[in-house]
Write a protein that holds these residues in place. Structure first.
Motif, PDB file in Angstrom:
ATOM      1  N   HIS A 572       6.680  -9.730  -6.003  1.00 38.70           N
ATOM      2  CA  HIS A 572       6.403 -10.065  -4.435  1.00 38.70           C
ATOM      3  C   HIS A 572       7.415 -10.271  -3.530  1.00 38.70           C
ATOM      4  CE1 HIS A 572       2.068  -9.711  -5.799  1.00 38.70           C
ATOM      5  NE2 HIS A 572       2.299 -10.694  -6.667  1.00 38.70           N
ATOM      6  N   LEU A 573       8.421 -11.028  -4.153  1.00 36.23           N
ATOM      7  CA  LEU A 573       9.501 -11.431  -3.133  1.00 36.23           C
ATOM      8  C   LEU A 573      10.133 -10.230  -2.690  1.00 36.23           C
ATOM      9  CD1 LEU A 573      11.519 -13.429  -1.964  1.00 36.23           C
ATOM     10  CD2 LEU A 573      12.868 -13.730  -4.152  1.00 36.23           C
ATOM     11  N   ALA A 574      10.676  -9.252  -3.747  1.00 40.29           N
ATOM     12  CA  ALA A 574      11.259  -8.062  -3.657  1.00 40.29           C
ATOM     13  C   ALA A 574      10.591  -7.054  -2.499  1.00 40.29           C
ATOM     14  CB  ALA A 574      11.366  -7.135  -4.805  1.00 40.29           C
ATOM     15  N   ARG A 575       9.175  -7.216  -2.505  1.00 41.04           N
ATOM     16  CA  ARG A 575       8.579  -6.333  -1.467  1.00 41.04           C
ATOM     17  C   ARG A 575       8.472  -7.078  -0.252  1.00 41.04           C
ATOM     18  NH1 ARG A 575       2.883  -5.627  -5.062  1.00 41.04           N
ATOM     19  NH2 ARG A 575       3.220  -3.948  -6.065  1.00 41.04           N
ATOM     20  N   ILE A 576       8.540  -8.255  -0.104  1.00 39.31           N
ATOM     21  CA  ILE A 576       8.691  -9.154   1.123  1.00 39.31           C
ATOM     22  C   ILE A 576       9.989  -8.625   1.727  1.00 39.31           C
ATOM     23  CG2 ILE A 576       8.669 -11.514   2.044  1.00 39.31           C
ATOM     24  CD1 ILE A 576       6.722 -12.607  -0.044  1.00 39.31           C
ATOM     25  N   GLU A 577      11.024  -8.675   0.946  1.00 39.11           N
ATOM     26  CA  GLU A 577      12.391  -8.614   1.425  1.00 39.11           C
ATOM     27  C   GLU A 577      12.649  -7.256   2.081  1.00 39.11           C
ATOM     28  OE1 GLU A 577      14.765 -12.497  -0.278  1.00 39.11           O
ATOM     29  OE2 GLU A 577      14.809 -10.339  -1.401  1.00 39.11           O
ATOM     30  N   THR A 578      11.575  -6.293   1.648  1.00 38.91           N
ATOM     31  CA  THR A 578      11.941  -4.910   2.314  1.00 38.91           C
ATOM     32  C   THR A 578      11.649  -5.012   3.889  1.00 38.91           C
ATOM     33  OG1 THR A 578       9.815  -4.066   1.982  1.00 38.91           O
ATOM     34  CG2 THR A 578      11.351  -3.898   0.009  1.00 38.91           C
ATOM     35  N   GLY A 579      10.752  -5.907   4.188  1.00 44.83           N
ATOM     36  CA  GLY A 579      10.721  -5.992   5.667  1.00 44.83           C
ATOM     37  C   GLY A 579       9.563  -5.328   5.998  1.00 44.83           C
ATOM     38  N   ALA A 580       9.380  -4.694   7.530  1.00 48.40           N
ATOM     39  CA  ALA A 580       8.203  -3.997   7.927  1.00 48.40           C
ATOM     40  C   ALA A 580       8.608  -2.391   7.631  1.00 48.40           C
ATOM     41  CB  ALA A 580       7.888  -4.477   9.223  1.00 48.40           C
ATOM     42  N   ASP A 581       9.771  -2.083   7.534  1.00 45.01           N
ATOM     43  CA  ASP A 581      10.219  -0.548   7.734  1.00 45.01           C
ATOM     44  C   ASP A 581       9.281   0.286   6.807  1.00 45.01           C
ATOM     45  OD1 ASP A 581      11.789  -1.227   9.845  1.00 45.01           O
ATOM     46  OD2 ASP A 581      13.444  -1.168   8.752  1.00 45.01           O
ATOM     47  N   PRO A 582       9.432   0.209   5.503  1.00 46.37           N
ATOM     48  CA  PRO A 582       8.384   1.004   4.795  1.00 46.37           C
ATOM     49  C   PRO A 582       6.558   0.897   5.027  1.00 46.37           C
ATOM     50  CG  PRO A 582       9.821  -0.541   3.460  1.00 46.37           C
ATOM     51  CD  PRO A 582       9.936  -0.988   4.798  1.00 46.37           C
ATOM     52  N   VAL A 583       6.440  -0.183   5.652  1.00 43.20           N
ATOM     53  CA  VAL A 583       4.951  -0.342   5.790  1.00 43.20           C
ATOM     54  C   VAL A 583       4.541   0.601   7.314  1.00 43.20           C
ATOM     55  CG1 VAL A 583       3.075  -1.747   6.586  1.00 43.20           C
ATOM     56  CG2 VAL A 583       4.714  -2.428   4.699  1.00 43.20           C
ATOM     57  N   MET A 584       5.579   0.135   8.249  1.00 42.33           N
ATOM     58  CA  MET A 584       5.234   0.824   9.411  1.00 42.33           C
ATOM     59  C   MET A 584       6.006   2.116   9.995  1.00 42.33           C
ATOM     60  SD  MET A 584       3.146  -1.681  10.291  1.00 42.33           S
ATOM     61  CE  MET A 584       2.991  -1.435  12.156  1.00 42.33           C
ATOM     62  N   ALA A 585       6.394   2.807   8.892  1.00 38.49           N
ATOM     63  CA  ALA A 585       7.380   3.961   9.159  1.00 38.49           C
ATOM     64  C   ALA A 585       6.588   5.346   9.736  1.00 38.49           C
ATOM     65  CB  ALA A 585       8.024   4.230   7.907  1.00 38.49           C
ATOM     66  N   LEU A 586       5.324   5.402   9.202  1.00 42.39           N
ATOM     67  CA  LEU A 586       4.436   6.437   9.657  1.00 42.39           C
ATOM     68  C   LEU A 586       3.664   6.112  10.948  1.00 42.39           C
ATOM     69  CD1 LEU A 586       2.526   7.710   6.381  1.00 42.39           C
ATOM     70  CD2 LEU A 586       4.349   9.103   7.430  1.00 42.39           C
ATOM     71  N   PRO A 587       3.645   6.899  11.784  1.00 44.19           N
ATOM     72  CA  PRO A 587       2.894   7.015  13.191  1.00 44.19           C
ATOM     73  C   PRO A 587       1.755   6.942  12.692  1.00 44.19           C
ATOM     74  CG  PRO A 587       3.842   9.110  13.004  1.00 44.19           C
ATOM     75  CD  PRO A 587       4.579   8.413  11.721  1.00 44.19           C
ATOM     76  N   ALA A 588       0.698   6.375  13.644  1.00 43.28           N
ATOM     77  CA  ALA A 588      -0.570   6.248  13.338  1.00 43.28           C
ATOM     78  C   ALA A 588      -1.266   7.426  13.222  1.00 43.28           C
ATOM     79  CB  ALA A 588      -1.295   5.382  14.255  1.00 43.28           C
ATOM     80  N   ASP A 589      -0.917   8.499  13.765  1.00 43.25           N
ATOM     81  CA  ASP A 589      -1.700   9.867  13.586  1.00 43.25           C
ATOM     82  C   ASP A 589      -1.403  10.628  12.592  1.00 43.25           C
ATOM     83  OD1 ASP A 589       0.872  10.609  14.494  1.00 43.25           O
ATOM     84  OD2 ASP A 589       0.307  11.367  16.433  1.00 43.25           O
ATOM     85  N   ALA A 590      -0.354  10.094  11.478  1.00 42.82           N
ATOM     86  CA  ALA A 590      -0.092  10.747  10.408  1.00 42.82           C
ATOM     87  C   ALA A 590      -0.957  10.379   9.276  1.00 42.82           C
ATOM     88  CB  ALA A 590       1.504  10.116  10.128  1.00 42.82           C
ATOM     89  N   PHE A 591      -1.900   9.479   9.570  1.00 46.96           N
ATOM     90  CA  PHE A 591      -2.701   9.156   8.528  1.00 46.96           C
ATOM     91  C   PHE A 591      -3.879   9.871   8.299  1.00 46.96           C
ATOM     92  CE2 PHE A 591      -0.001   5.035   8.782  1.00 46.96           C
ATOM     93  CZ  PHE A 591       0.058   4.982   7.568  1.00 46.96           C
TER      94      PHE A 591
END
Length: 591
Positions: A572-591
């Motif tokens: 969980h710590l490793a995931r937290i420290e990746t920040g937002a970039d991996p989560v927010m990388a795709l634009p909304a219309d790519a889903f």
């Protein structure tokens, strides 16, 4: 159908060996000696096993039906509810002056666990009533308390909470239900509410709805919301019941689980309501009920997992399937029981270590509530407020996962309704959603609770963990507990520091890791509980008290949790420290 046996021995161990309740300085705890609590819990367990558990499948199969404006509950529910009411079980921790028994909230929680494990859907009716009663006690006028509280305590009347509307769930600022003031001081409530548990039923003579609505002059958003008491039947000045109020159940929802609980769409058509608390301060009043409900839902998470675990353990002992890789364990039979296989044993240990750890966490949380309410302890209040999202979110996420694990032990038979185990999975699923979906709990924890009161509650929690670890310096027997707990606590602190460093400049970085932090915190809390349980078990063994086999099993189960479950904190710590970039990388219309 699966049976149920209340874990009275485990509860007694927590109450008297771990929490040492009768020695606590909390008012009322001195009366909780071992013989008293055992008598209460044993009888509650009997009621749960003999009265409520047999109705669990009935409620699941029959569900609730709406007929001519009245919701009919499943066969046997009315008689069981009357029996529960007559036995005083709905009034355990209510104030004596309103007809209650005045016991600590801790005892309500322990008894409530047995009822939820036996029949979660049935227990919803009295559980919501308890919350409505608490809200009126905290915010009502003397006249409102006198009118409603005694009847809610006895469950002659039941209660609800009405928040959600078709266009708004979490975002209550979008609410459309209106409250128009009347000359006599009452309000006319108009609007539609959805997902209202126990909104209409045939178990009690009246239903007291607590309804959020917008009154004139409050402005936009949640600041304009007020809370109103809106009874199904109006109450005359002498306390007798009067005319039917202008409200009705429009529909009963068909749900994935908890079929025996009547989830209603409610229409308020100019219904008479009475302001509860301050005008335009309804969220403050409703949070009294919501916070209690969240703790109760956290309890539901592990209580349903307990029932599922009991079913899985019984099946694993009885079901013959394959041979142990180390040699036949049942040579006279055609195969060995499932429980000899390491992966089945792993699954059962994960279930057992979660349920027992979560029970300890919940009981400890209940003592903090009692300490805050009965002693005015601000530190206890701060810690339980911090941990409420964890109790609710982590325990329901894990409770559902453990119910699925129990189902998996049954193999294909777990997917067949006749065995009853699939009901636990379906029932457990709702606990992750209602009373604030778990993603919202995680946002609340990271976005509000960590920084609350300048961070004092979270620092107090870290101090508790540090003190627990330090108390066992030099005790080799406790190192399998203290060393992993120390590591996990540091990981939780490191995650909190990451949020503090990034929240202002990149808030998405904090929010993207919120669910991971919720689970990290939950694992630390259970690690703390297992350390305390191991200490108590070792002490009892040293003093020659209790059942040695039970105590040794407790230590072994705790060592499993610390070795196999607590390391999840690093992930969980490793995931937290990746920040937002991996989560927010795709634009909304790519889903």
């Amino acid at each position: 159908m699966p049976g149920y046996t209340a874990p009275v021995k485990d509860m007694q161990f927590l109450l008297h060996d771990v929490l040492q309740v009768s020695k606590a300085d909390i008012p009322g705890y001195g009366d909780l000696d071992e013989s008293f609590t055992e008598a209460v819990l044993t009888e509650a367990g009997r009621v749960a096993a003999d009265l409520l558990a047999p109705l669990n499948a009935v409620g699941d199969h029959e569900g609730c039906t709406l007929e001519n404006g009245v919701v009919r509950t499943p066969a046997g529910f009315r008689e069981a509810f009357a029996s529960l009411r007559a036995g005083g079980w709905t009034a355990l921790d209510a104030p004596v002056e309103f007809g209650g028994q005045g016991l600590p909230y801790l005892m309500h929680s322990a008894v409530n666990e047995t009822f939820v494990s036996a029949n979660m859907a049935f227990n919803m009716y009295q559980g919501l009533t308890h919350g409505a009663c608490s809200a009126i006690l905290a915010h009502g006028t003397d006249a409102q308390k006198a009118t409603y509280v005694p009847r809610l305590v006895s469950c002659d009347w039941t209660g609800t909470m009405n928040l959600t509307e078709p266009q708004c769930g979490t975002d209550l600022g979008l609410m459309r239900t209106r409250a128009e003031p009347q000359a006599d001081g009452s309000y006319r409530i108009t609007g539609q509410k959805i997902f209202i548990s126990a909104g209409e039923h045939d178990l009690a003579e009246n239903i007291v709805h607590l309804v959020l609505a917008k009154a004139p002059g409050g402005g936009e958003g949640t600041k304009g919301i007020s809370l109103f008491i809106v009874p199904k039947l109006l109450v005359n000045p002498d306390g007798s019941l009067g005319a039917r109020n202008a409200l009705r159940a429009e529909r009963v929802e068909h749900k994935m689980g908890i079929h025996g609980s009547a989830t209603c769409v409610m229409a308020y058509e100019g219904a008479t309501g009475y302001l509860l608390g301050e005008l335009h301060k309804g969220m403050k009043a409703m949070f009294t009920m919501m916070n209690e409900a969240r703790l109760g839902v956290g309890l539901q998470g592990y209580a349903v997992a307990e029932a599922a675990y009991q079913a899985a353990a019984t099946y694993a002992r009885d079901r013959l399937q394959g041979r142990a890789v180390t040699g036949a364990q049942n040579p006279s039979g055609p195969a060995d029981p499932l429980i000899v296989h390491p992966d089945i044993r792993r699954s059962l240990m994960e279930q057992k270590s979660f349920v027992e750890g979560a029970r300890a966490f919940t009981f400890w949380g209940a003592t903090l509530i009692d300490r805050a309410h009965r002693l005015g302890d601000d530190t206890a209040d701060g810690i339980v407020s911090l941990l409420t999202p964890v109790l609710k979110g982590f325990q329901t996420d894990m409770g559902f996962a453990m119910a699925v694990q129990a189902q998996q032990v049954f193999g294909g038979h777990g997917y067949i309704e006749d065995t009853g185990v699939s009901q636990f999975v379906r029932d457990a699923r709702i606990a992750m959603i209602y009373e604030g979906a778990n993603g919202v709990q995680a946002l609340d924890l990271v976005g509000r609770k960590l920084a609350a009161d300048g961070g004092k509650p979270v620092m107090a929690f870290f101090d508790l963990v540090k003190s627990e670890v330090k108390a066992h310096d030099g005790d080799a027997r406790m190192q399998p507990f203290t060393e992993p707990l120390k590591t996990a606590s540091k990981q939780m602190q490191q995650a909190a520091m990451f949020f503090m460093a990034n929240a202002m400049k990149t808030p998405d970085a904090a929010l993207a890791g919120s669910t991971d932090f919720l689970h990290l915190a939950g694992h630390v809390c259970l690690g703390l509980m297992w350390t305390r349980m191991a200490k108590a078990a070792h002490q009892a063994l040293d003093e020659g008290r209790g059942d040695a086999a039970f105590l040794q099993a407790k230590i072994a189960t705790g060592r499993f949790f610390m070795a196999r479950q607590l390391p999840a904190c690093a992930l969980h710590l490793a995931r937290i420290e990746t920040g937002a970039d991996p989560v927010m990388a795709l634009p909304a219309d790519a889903f």
